[in-house]
Write an enzyme that holds these catalytic residues in place. Structure first.
Site, mmCIF file in Angstrom:
data_model
loop_
_atom_site.group_PDB
_atom_site.id
_atom_site.type_symbol
_atom_site.label_atom_id
_atom_site.label_comp_id
_atom_site.label_asym_id
_atom_site.label_seq_id
_atom_site.Cartn_x
_atom_site.Cartn_y
_atom_site.Cartn_z
ATOM 1 N N ALA A 118 2.972 13.938 -5.964
ATOM 2 C CA ALA A 118 4.019 13.108 -6.545
ATOM 3 C C ALA A 118 3.802 11.643 -6.197
ATOM 4 C CB ALA A 118 5.386 13.580 -6.053
ATOM 5 N N GLY A 119 2.675 11.340 -5.582
ATOM 6 C CA GLY A 119 2.401 9.936 -5.249
ATOM 7 C C GLY A 119 3.131 9.460 -4.006
ATOM 8 N N GLU A 155 -10.159 12.153 4.445
ATOM 9 C CA GLU A 155 -9.826 12.170 3.007
ATOM 10 C C GLU A 155 -11.035 11.731 2.173
ATOM 11 O OE1 GLU A 155 -6.209 12.265 1.721
ATOM 12 O OE2 GLU A 155 -7.082 12.421 -0.278
ATOM 13 N N ASP A 167 -2.200 4.626 2.879
ATOM 14 C CA ASP A 167 -1.315 5.786 3.054
ATOM 15 C C ASP A 167 -1.372 6.335 4.483
ATOM 16 O OD1 ASP A 167 -1.047 5.344 0.363
ATOM 17 O OD2 ASP A 167 -2.256 7.059 -0.242
HETATM 18 C C1 GLA Z 1 -3.325 5.862 -3.569
HETATM 19 C C2 GLA Z 1 -4.390 5.610 -2.508
HETATM 20 C C3 GLA Z 1 -4.101 4.331 -1.739
HETATM 21 C C4 GLA Z 1 -3.875 3.160 -2.688
HETATM 22 C C5 GLA Z 1 -2.883 3.526 -3.787
HETATM 23 C C6 GLA Z 1 -2.764 2.455 -4.846
HETATM 24 O O1 GLA Z 1 -2.102 6.098 -2.964
HETATM 25 O O2 GLA Z 1 -4.443 6.697 -1.611
HETATM 26 O O3 GLA Z 1 -5.143 4.077 -0.839
HETATM 27 O O4 GLA Z 1 -5.087 2.713 -3.228
HETATM 28 O O5 GLA Z 1 -3.239 4.735 -4.441
HETATM 29 O O6 GLA Z 1 -2.205 1.295 -4.307
#
Ligand code: GLA
Length: 384
Positions: A118-119, A155, A167
Site C-alpha cells: 500500500a506504499g 532490500e 523507508d
Molecule cells: C519507495 C522507495 C523509497 C523512495 C520512494 C519514492 O518508497 O522505497 O526509497 O524512493 O519510493 O520517494
C-alpha cells in the site's frame, strides 16, 4: 498481542518484543535515490516481532500475516522463492552474519497492521524490525544508521528491489510527534516537530502498486541518463541533487522532453522540501500544504508516477474544508495519499473521502488517521 501469539505457536514466552513502524512521506518523493532531501514520518502502525534464543543455529520464523512458517540455518542463508515474505528476515540476518556479528538460533513470530503493498513501507518495517530484534535479543551495540543501511542492503541486494534509503531510515529513526528531515547524500538528519492541531490522514486507494517496480527502475535510469547529459553541458554534477534550475534550462537542448520533465520534478521537489522545512519550523502550515499540492502536480505531470485513483483521492481532498495539503505518497502507481488536515475537520474529511471516492470510481478507500511515532532503533522504541 504478539506475546500471546508467540506463546500459542511456540508454547513458551518470548524473551524480547520489538516493533517497527510503517511510514508516510510528507514531501520529497523520488528524491532519495537522487541524493536529495525527504521529509517522512513514522506512523502508529507497526510490524511487531516476538522471539527467543535457541541453543543451535536454526531460525524458525512464523508470519502471522501469511500464516506460514519457514526454517533456515544461519550457516547457509538462501533466498526462498516459495515464501517470499521470509526474505526480508533472511537478508538482514545474512548481512549481519557476513559483517561478523555472530547470531544465535531463534524462534520468531512477526506480524502487524501496516497494510501490505500500500506504499506505507511494510517491507522496510520487516527489515528494520528484524535488525532491531537481533540487536535486542543479543544485546548488540550497533549504530542505528548502520542497521538502517544494512536493512536497505537486504532490500536492494537480497530481495532485489532497488529502493532508496528513506523507508528504512524513518522506520528506524522516526520520533513521536515529529517528521524527519533527511539529506540522503550524507545521511544528516534532524527531527522537525509536527503540531498536534493538525492530523496526518492517510487514504489508501486500495489499488496495489501494479507497475511500481518496473516503472521505478525506469525512473532510476532516466535520472542517471539526465545527469550524464546535463554534465555533458558543463556543470560538475554527479546526481540531480547538484543540478540547479539554471543548469537544467541550459541543458534543455540535450534532453528529450521526458528526461527534461523527470529532472525538473527532482530539482523542483528538492527545493520544495527545503522550503517546506522552513515553513514547518516557522509554523506556516498553509504554505506547507501548498508545497504538498505542488509536489503532487509535479509527480503527476512531470514524473508521471500517479494514477487515476490517486488523482481522484487528491482532487476530492483539495475541495474539503480544513485541508492544508494533499498528495500521493511513496513510489506511486497505487497505494496511498497523505493529507494534512486540521484536527477539528479530520473526521468529516475521512467521511467525505470515502463517499467521494466511492461515488467517483465505485471503489472503497481505507482511511488511517495517523500519529507520528517512534522508530524501531530510536531510544524508547516504537509504541502501538
Ligand atoms: C519507495 C522507495 C523509497 C523512495 C520512494 C519514492 O518508497 O522505497 O526509497 O524512493 O519510493 O520517494
Amino acid at each position: 498481542m504478539i506475546e500471546q501469539r508467540f506463546n500459542a505457536i511456540f508454547g513458551t514466552t518470548p524473551q524480547v518484543v520489538v516493533r517497527a513502524p510503517g511510514r508516510v512521506n510528507l514531501i520529497g518523493e523520488h528524491t532519495d535515490y537522487n541524493d536529495g532531501f525527504v521529509l517522512p514520518a513514522a506512523i502508529d502502525r507497526t510490524i511487531d516481532f516476538a522471539g527467543r534464543k535457541r541453543a543451535d543455529r536454526t531460525v524458525r520464523v512464523y508470519s502471522l500475516d501469511f500464516e506460514g512458517s519457514v526454517e533456515f540455518s544461519l550457516d547457509d542463508i538462501q533466498k526462498d522463492s516459495a515464501n517470499r515474505w521470509s526474505n526480508y528476515v533472511r537478508g538482514v540476518s545474512k548481512y549481519l552474519e557476513e559483517d561478523g556479528h555472530r547470531l544465535s538460533g531463534a524462534d520468531l513470530v512477526f506480524g502487524g497492521n501496516v497494510p501490505r503493498e500500500a506504499g506505507l513501507s511494510s517491507s522496510a518495517a520487516v527489515e528494520v524490525g528484524t535488525a532491531a530484534f537481533w540487536k535486542k535479543l543479543l544485546g548488540l551495540e550497533l549504530d542505528p544508521v548502520y542497521l538502517v543501511k544494512l536493512s536497505r542492503k537486504a532490500e536492494n541486494q537480497f530481495v532485489g528491489v532497488p529502493c532508496g534509503i528513506m523507508d528504512q531510515f524513518i522506520s528506524g529513526l522516526g520520533r513521536a510527534n515529529h517528521a524527519l528531515f533527511l539529506d540522503c547524500r550524507d545521511l544528516h538528519y534532524r527531527h522537525v516537530p509536527l503540531r498536534d492541531d493538525v492530523k496526518l490522514v492517510v487514504c489508501n486507494s486500495g489499488v496495489k502498486r501494479a507497475l511500481a517496480q518496473s516503472e521505478y527502475e525506469v525512473r532510476l535510469k532516466q535520472c542517471r541518463e539526465a545527469v550524464a547529459r546535463i554534465a555533458s553541458t558543463g556543470p560538475a554534477v554527479t546526481s540531480l541533487r547538484d543540478v540547479t534550475p539554471a543548469d537544467l534550462e541550459r541543458a534543455r537542448s540535450v534532453l528529450s522532453d521526458i528526461l527534461f520533465r523527470r529532472a525538473r520534478h527532482v530539482v523542483s521537489e528538492n527545493h520544495r522540501v527545503l522550503e517546506a522545512i522552513q515553513v514547518l519550523e516557522s509554523g506556516n502550515l498553509e504554505r506547507f500544504g501548498e508545497l504538498m499540492n505542488a509536489s503532487h502536480v509535479s509527480l503527476r505531470d512531470d514524473y508521471e508516477v500517479s494514477s487515476k485513483e490517486l488523482d481522484v483521492l487528491v482532487e476530492i481532498a483539495w475541495k474539503q474544508p480544513g485541508v492544508l495539503g494533499a498528495r500521493m505518497t511513496g513510489a506511486g502507481f497505487g497505494g496511498c495519499t497523505v493529507n494534512l488536515v486540521r484536527q477539528e475537520a479530520a473526521e468529516a474529511f475521512a467521511e467525505a473521502i470515502v463517499r467521494g471516492y466511492n461515488d467517483a470510481l465505485g471503489l472503497k478507500a481505507e482511511i488511517y488517521i495517523c500519529k507520528a511515532s517512534q522508530g524501531a532503533l530510536s531510544r524508547g522504541e516504537a509504541q502501538r
